[in-house]
Every structure is written in structure tokens, then in C-alpha cells.
Design a protein around this motif. Structure first.
Motif, PDB file in Angstrom:
ATOM      1  N   GLU A  17       0.850  -1.199   0.000  1.00 32.36           N
ATOM      2  CA  GLU A  17       0.000   0.000   0.000  1.00 32.36           C
ATOM      3  C   GLU A  17       0.880   1.242   0.000  1.00 32.36           C
ATOM      4  OE1 GLU A  17      -2.295  -0.697   3.469  1.00 32.36           O
ATOM      5  OE2 GLU A  17      -3.301  -2.372   2.461  1.00 32.36           O
ATOM      6  N   GLU A  18       1.923   1.202   0.885  1.00 29.48           N
ATOM      7  CA  GLU A  18       2.777   2.404   0.959  1.00 29.48           C
ATOM      8  C   GLU A  18       3.396   2.652  -0.418  1.00 29.48           C
ATOM      9  OE1 GLU A  18       5.258   1.290   4.192  1.00 29.48           O
ATOM     10  OE2 GLU A  18       3.490   1.527   5.491  1.00 29.48           O
ATOM     11  N   ALA A  19       3.847   1.552  -1.036  1.00 31.44           N
ATOM     12  CA  ALA A  19       4.476   1.713  -2.354  1.00 31.44           C
ATOM     13  C   ALA A  19       3.445   2.330  -3.304  1.00 31.44           C
ATOM     14  CB  ALA A  19       4.933   0.351  -2.864  1.00 31.44           C
ATOM     15  N   ALA A  20       2.224   1.814  -3.235  1.00 34.76           N
ATOM     16  CA  ALA A  20       1.182   2.332  -4.144  1.00 34.76           C
ATOM     17  C   ALA A  20       0.985   3.813  -3.867  1.00 34.76           C
ATOM     18  CB  ALA A  20      -0.118   1.568  -3.915  1.00 34.76           C
ATOM     19  N   GLU A  21       0.880   4.175  -2.561  1.00 38.39           N
ATOM     20  CA  GLU A  21       0.678   5.601  -2.233  1.00 38.39           C
ATOM     21  C   GLU A  21       1.837   6.406  -2.789  1.00 38.39           C
ATOM     22  OE1 GLU A  21       0.248   5.801   1.997  1.00 38.39           O
ATOM     23  OE2 GLU A  21      -1.498   4.461   1.792  1.00 38.39           O
ATOM     24  N   ALA A  22       3.044   5.869  -2.560  1.00 43.74           N
ATOM     25  CA  ALA A  22       4.232   6.627  -2.992  1.00 43.74           C
ATOM     26  C   ALA A  22       4.149   6.842  -4.504  1.00 43.74           C
ATOM     27  CB  ALA A  22       5.480   5.846  -2.625  1.00 43.74           C
ATOM     28  N   SER A  23       3.809   5.761  -5.215  1.00 36.20           N
ATOM     29  CA  SER A  23       3.796   5.908  -6.680  1.00 36.20           C
ATOM     30  C   SER A  23       2.712   6.909  -7.072  1.00 36.20           C
ATOM     31  CB  SER A  23       3.525   4.545  -7.327  1.00 36.20           C
ATOM     32  OG  SER A  23       2.263   4.084  -6.817  1.00 36.20           O
ATOM     33  N   GLU A  24       1.580   6.920  -6.360  1.00 36.14           N
ATOM     34  CA  GLU A  24       0.524   7.878  -6.725  1.00 36.14           C
ATOM     35  C   GLU A  24       1.052   9.299  -6.572  1.00 36.14           C
ATOM     36  OE1 GLU A  24      -2.761   6.976  -4.217  1.00 36.14           O
ATOM     37  OE2 GLU A  24      -2.841   4.976  -5.152  1.00 36.14           O
ATOM     38  N   ASP A  25       1.745   9.554  -5.403  1.00 33.19           N
ATOM     39  CA  ASP A  25       2.201  10.949  -5.190  1.00 33.19           C
ATOM     40  C   ASP A  25       3.205  11.322  -6.260  1.00 33.19           C
ATOM     41  OD1 ASP A  25       0.744  10.400  -3.114  1.00 33.19           O
ATOM     42  OD2 ASP A  25       2.383  10.065  -1.708  1.00 33.19           O
ATOM     43  N   ALA A  26       4.053  10.336  -6.629  1.00 31.85           N
ATOM     44  CA  ALA A  26       5.181  10.677  -7.543  1.00 31.85           C
ATOM     45  C   ALA A  26       4.653  11.156  -8.875  1.00 31.85           C
ATOM     46  CB  ALA A  26       6.039   9.426  -7.741  1.00 31.85           C
TER      47      ALA A  26
END
Lengths: 122, 69
Positions: free
Chosen positions: A113-122
Motif C-alpha cells: 500500500e505504501e508503495a502504491a501511495e508513494a507511486s501515486e504521489d510521484a
């Protein structure tokens, strides 16, 4: 070296305590665990309403942590928790294979999930 | 009353922190529902009971919740 086990500890800090007191307690527990074992993961849920009054308190600051340590460490740690008046309740569990798998699955999904969130912000 | 749409086989460990899941198995007074009501396999029911008691100790779930009569 005695065999190390995996433990899960959850404790509640009184809701009346100020934030600096709360941080001191959390840091002291984490420090104690790091000295006597390896601290895997600490999760602070923050102030929550209690289901029932404990020591006349309505809310408490929940902290949940997972660590690996030798068996004899746990009573010492619990002694520290007992001595501290600010800590209302604590529950230490030795994790068996099922709990560890459950924990790892949780870690992997939260990591995803964190990775997904990170990719969304990026 | 407690419907269980999800199959229980995938549930390997019932976590006492997962209060939403546990609440399905308590009535409005906070009591643990018998297995026949929730139609729960014995293995899972034992874990649920243990988890609920742990959650109660940590005040995540009430021992007795006063429902307004």
C-alpha cells in the motif's frame, strides 16, 4: 545464546498524559527492547476512546510493537511497564507460527500500500 | 443474526486488534455469540473467543455494553 522468540506487545498509556510524557514512555520502551533484542516494528494508534473506564480514564494512547528477544527479557520488560503509573494496561503475546505468518502477510500488504501511495504521489 | 458472507477457511489467525471483524460475533450487549448463531467452524470460533477476550482486556471491546432499553 538462548533461543529468541517473536513477541507482540500492546500497551495503553493514560489519555491524560501530555504528549512529551507519552513520547518519553514510548522511547524508553523501544530503547529497552532494542538493548535486549531486536525491535521489528512499532505502530502507534494514537489516542483512542476506551470501551470501558480504566482507572477513571476514558481514553488512552495505544502503542503496538513486535520484537524478537530471549524469553527472560519479557518479565523484565513487563516489570518496567508495571512500575510506570501512566501505563494502564499491557498485553504481551508470544507469537506462534500462524501469528508470524499473519504478521508478515500484513507487513507485505502494508508495504505494497505504501508503495502504491508513494507511486501515486510521484 | 451474524451473517458470514466470507468463507472461514482463508482465515488462519484471528487477530484481537481486528475489532470490526470481532464485533460481528458479539451481540449488542457485548456477549460472544454462540457458534450455531454465527455458523462458524469450531476452529475459527475458538480463535474468535480468544481474540475477543484479549480485546476486552485491552479495552478494545466492552465486557458489557449497556444497550439503551
Amino acid at each position: 545464546m538462548a533461543s529468541e522468540n517473536m513477541y507482540e506487545l500492546t500497551y495503553i498509556i493514560s489519555g491524560v498524559a501530555q504528549q512529551n510524557q507519552v513520547d518519553d514512555i514510548v522511547n524508553s520502551v523501544n530503547k529497552f527492547v532494542r538493548e535486549h533484542g531486536t525491535l521489528e516494528y512499532v505502530d502507534e494508534w494514537g489516542n483512542q476512546r476506551l470501551a470501558y473506564e480504566i482507572d477513571k480514564k476514558r481514553s488512552g494512547y495505544y502503542v503496538n510493537l513486535y520484537f524478537k528477544a530471549e524469553g527472560k527479557v519479557v518479565p523484565q520488560l513487563e516489570r518496567q511497564l508495571q512500575l510506570n503509573d501512566q501505563i494502564l494496561r499491557y498485553l504481551t503475546l508470544r507469537m506462534d507460527a500462524k501469528m508470524i505468518r499473519h504478521y508478515e502477510r500484513q507487513q507485505s500488504t502494508s508495504a505494497v500500500e505504501e508503495a502504491a501511495e508513494a507511486s501515486e504521489d510521484a | 443474526m451474524a451473517r458470514n458472507d466470507q468463507d472461514f477457511e482463508h482465515v488462519e489467525y484471528v487477530d484481537y486488534k481486528d475489532t470490526e471483524f470481532l464485533e460481528q460475533f458479539t451481540n449488542n450487549q457485548g456477549k460472544i455469540l454462540p457458534r450455531r448463531v454465527g455458523d462458524v467452524p469450531a476452529r475459527v470460533q475458538r480463535q474468535i473467543t480468544r481474540a475477543i477476550k484479549r480485546a476486552r482486556h485491552l479495552s478494545l471491546l466492552p465486557y458489557v455494553s449497556d444497550n439503551v432499553r
